[in-house]
Design a protein around this motif. Structure first.
Motif, PDB file in Angstrom:
ATOM      1  N   ARG A 237       0.836  -1.199   0.000  1.00  0.00           N
ATOM      2  CA  ARG A 237       0.000   0.000   0.000  1.00  0.00           C
ATOM      3  C   ARG A 237       0.873   1.252   0.000  1.00  0.00           C
ATOM      4  O   ARG A 237       0.624   2.202  -0.756  1.00  0.00           O
ATOM      5  CB  ARG A 237      -0.917  -0.026   1.220  1.00  0.00           C
ATOM      6  CG  ARG A 237      -2.077   0.920   1.122  1.00  0.00           C
ATOM      7  CD  ARG A 237      -3.070   0.782   2.279  1.00  0.00           C
ATOM      8  NE  ARG A 237      -3.625  -0.563   2.396  1.00  0.00           N
ATOM      9  CZ  ARG A 237      -3.383  -1.397   3.406  1.00  0.00           C
ATOM     10  NH1 ARG A 237      -2.615  -1.039   4.414  1.00  0.00           N
ATOM     11  NH2 ARG A 237      -3.935  -2.591   3.442  1.00  0.00           N
TER      12      ARG A 237
ATOM     13  N   MET B  65       2.522   1.612  -3.434  1.00  0.00           N
ATOM     14  CA  MET B  65       1.543   2.065  -4.425  1.00  0.00           C
ATOM     15  C   MET B  65       1.222   3.541  -4.237  1.00  0.00           C
ATOM     16  O   MET B  65       1.098   4.289  -5.210  1.00  0.00           O
ATOM     17  CB  MET B  65       0.262   1.224  -4.326  1.00  0.00           C
ATOM     18  CG  MET B  65       0.432  -0.183  -4.855  1.00  0.00           C
ATOM     19  SD  MET B  65      -0.976  -1.283  -4.549  1.00  0.00           S
ATOM     20  CE  MET B  65      -2.336  -0.372  -5.218  1.00  0.00           C
ATOM     21  N   HIS B  66       1.103   3.963  -2.988  1.00  0.00           N
ATOM     22  CA  HIS B  66       0.822   5.368  -2.698  1.00  0.00           C
ATOM     23  C   HIS B  66       1.954   6.255  -3.216  1.00  0.00           C
ATOM     24  O   HIS B  66       1.714   7.284  -3.848  1.00  0.00           O
ATOM     25  CB  HIS B  66       0.620   5.561  -1.195  1.00  0.00           C
ATOM     26  CG  HIS B  66       0.341   6.967  -0.804  1.00  0.00           C
ATOM     27  ND1 HIS B  66      -0.856   7.587  -1.076  1.00  0.00           N
ATOM     28  CD2 HIS B  66       1.110   7.891  -0.184  1.00  0.00           C
ATOM     29  CE1 HIS B  66      -0.816   8.829  -0.632  1.00  0.00           C
ATOM     30  NE2 HIS B  66       0.371   9.039  -0.081  1.00  0.00           N
TER      31      HIS B  66
ATOM     32  N   HIS C  15       4.121   5.566  -5.595  1.00  0.00           N
ATOM     33  CA  HIS C  15       4.123   5.510  -7.055  1.00  0.00           C
ATOM     34  C   HIS C  15       3.012   6.402  -7.615  1.00  0.00           C
ATOM     35  O   HIS C  15       3.234   7.167  -8.560  1.00  0.00           O
ATOM     36  CB  HIS C  15       3.942   4.067  -7.530  1.00  0.00           C
ATOM     37  CG  HIS C  15       3.936   3.918  -9.008  1.00  0.00           C
ATOM     38  ND1 HIS C  15       5.073   4.072  -9.763  1.00  0.00           N
ATOM     39  CD2 HIS C  15       2.931   3.643  -9.882  1.00  0.00           C
ATOM     40  CE1 HIS C  15       4.769   3.899 -11.037  1.00  0.00           C
ATOM     41  NE2 HIS C  15       3.475   3.641 -11.127  1.00  0.00           N
ATOM     42  N   HIS C  16       1.838   6.330  -7.032  1.00  0.00           N
ATOM     43  CA  HIS C  16       0.716   7.153  -7.480  1.00  0.00           C
ATOM     44  C   HIS C  16       1.025   8.627  -7.311  1.00  0.00           C
ATOM     45  O   HIS C  16       0.756   9.444  -8.181  1.00  0.00           O
ATOM     46  CB  HIS C  16      -0.549   6.780  -6.695  1.00  0.00           C
ATOM     47  CG  HIS C  16      -1.740   7.572  -7.107  1.00  0.00           C
ATOM     48  ND1 HIS C  16      -2.199   8.640  -6.381  1.00  0.00           N
ATOM     49  CD2 HIS C  16      -2.550   7.459  -8.192  1.00  0.00           C
ATOM     50  CE1 HIS C  16      -3.254   9.156  -6.984  1.00  0.00           C
ATOM     51  NE2 HIS C  16      -3.482   8.456  -8.077  1.00  0.00           N
ATOM     52  N   ARG C  17       1.634   8.980  -6.164  1.00  0.00           N
ATOM     53  CA  ARG C  17       1.979  10.383  -5.901  1.00  0.00           C
ATOM     54  C   ARG C  17       2.965  10.894  -6.944  1.00  0.00           C
ATOM     55  O   ARG C  17       2.825  12.006  -7.453  1.00  0.00           O
ATOM     56  CB  ARG C  17       2.572  10.527  -4.507  1.00  0.00           C
ATOM     57  CG  ARG C  17       2.790  11.985  -4.085  1.00  0.00           C
ATOM     58  CD  ARG C  17       3.411  12.048  -2.733  1.00  0.00           C
ATOM     59  NE  ARG C  17       2.799  12.652  -1.615  1.00  0.00           N
ATOM     60  CZ  ARG C  17       1.738  13.430  -1.511  1.00  0.00           C
ATOM     61  NH1 ARG C  17       1.041  13.709  -2.531  1.00  0.00           N
ATOM     62  NH2 ARG C  17       1.349  13.936  -0.377  1.00  0.00           N
ATOM     63  N   LYS C  18       3.958  10.080  -7.307  1.00  0.00           N
ATOM     64  CA  LYS C  18       4.933  10.478  -8.329  1.00  0.00           C
ATOM     65  C   LYS C  18       4.248  10.717  -9.657  1.00  0.00           C
ATOM     66  O   LYS C  18       4.544  11.674 -10.367  1.00  0.00           O
ATOM     67  CB  LYS C  18       6.021   9.413  -8.483  1.00  0.00           C
ATOM     68  CG  LYS C  18       7.026   9.372  -7.366  1.00  0.00           C
ATOM     69  CD  LYS C  18       8.050   8.281  -7.604  1.00  0.00           C
ATOM     70  CE  LYS C  18       8.996   8.145  -6.426  1.00  0.00           C
ATOM     71  NZ  LYS C  18       9.955   7.052  -6.624  1.00  0.00           N
ATOM     72  N   LEU C  19       3.308   9.835 -10.001  1.00  0.00           N
ATOM     73  CA  LEU C  19       2.603   9.997 -11.261  1.00  0.00           C
ATOM     74  C   LEU C  19       1.767  11.269 -11.278  1.00  0.00           C
ATOM     75  O   LEU C  19       1.773  12.033 -12.244  1.00  0.00           O
ATOM     76  CB  LEU C  19       1.692   8.786 -11.526  1.00  0.00           C
ATOM     77  CG  LEU C  19       2.373   7.483 -11.883  1.00  0.00           C
ATOM     78  CD1 LEU C  19       1.335   6.360 -11.958  1.00  0.00           C
ATOM     79  CD2 LEU C  19       3.106   7.605 -13.215  1.00  0.00           C
ATOM     80  N   VAL C  20       1.050  11.504 -10.196  1.00  0.00           N
ATOM     81  CA  VAL C  20       0.161  12.676 -10.116  1.00  0.00           C
ATOM     82  C   VAL C  20       0.982  13.966 -10.081  1.00  0.00           C
ATOM     83  O   VAL C  20       0.673  14.920 -10.799  1.00  0.00           O
ATOM     84  CB  VAL C  20      -0.768  12.579  -8.885  1.00  0.00           C
ATOM     85  CG1 VAL C  20      -1.510  13.872  -8.664  1.00  0.00           C
ATOM     86  CG2 VAL C  20      -1.722  11.414  -9.054  1.00  0.00           C
TER      87      VAL C  20
END
Length: 85
Positions: free
Chosen positions: A70, A73-74, A76-81
């Motif tokens: 988790r 994933m958080h 990775h998601h933050r980097k993408l956003v």
């Protein structure tokens, strides 16, 4: 591969049902038995495979691993956003 004749013992009621199904399907009893055995073997193999898959995931599904995943994933998601904005 050729066919091999064999003898088996069945309950009379089971044989009667098999004969009725074979007639309905317009196939021989031998063909019906081959289909049934092939299906049974495939189901058995699938069951064994599913048991192995479930055992693997069960070993890997500890709460620590869930929390780690988790968090990863958080991040990775933050980097993408953040990269998009």
């Amino acid at each position: 591969m050729g066919n091999i004749k064999t003898n088996i013992s069945l309950r009379k009621s089971l044989l009667d049902d098999a004969e009725a199904v074979a007639r309905e399907m317009k196939i021989s009893k031998s063909r019906l038995f081959m289909i049934a055995i092939e299906d049974f073997i495939q189901r058995h193999r699938n069951k064994k495979l599913l048991e192995k898959i479930n055992a693997t995931h069960q070993d890997d599904a500890s709460e620590d691993n869930d929390d780690l995943r988790r968090t990863q994933m958080h991040r990775h998601h933050r980097k993408l956003v953040e990269g998009e904005w």
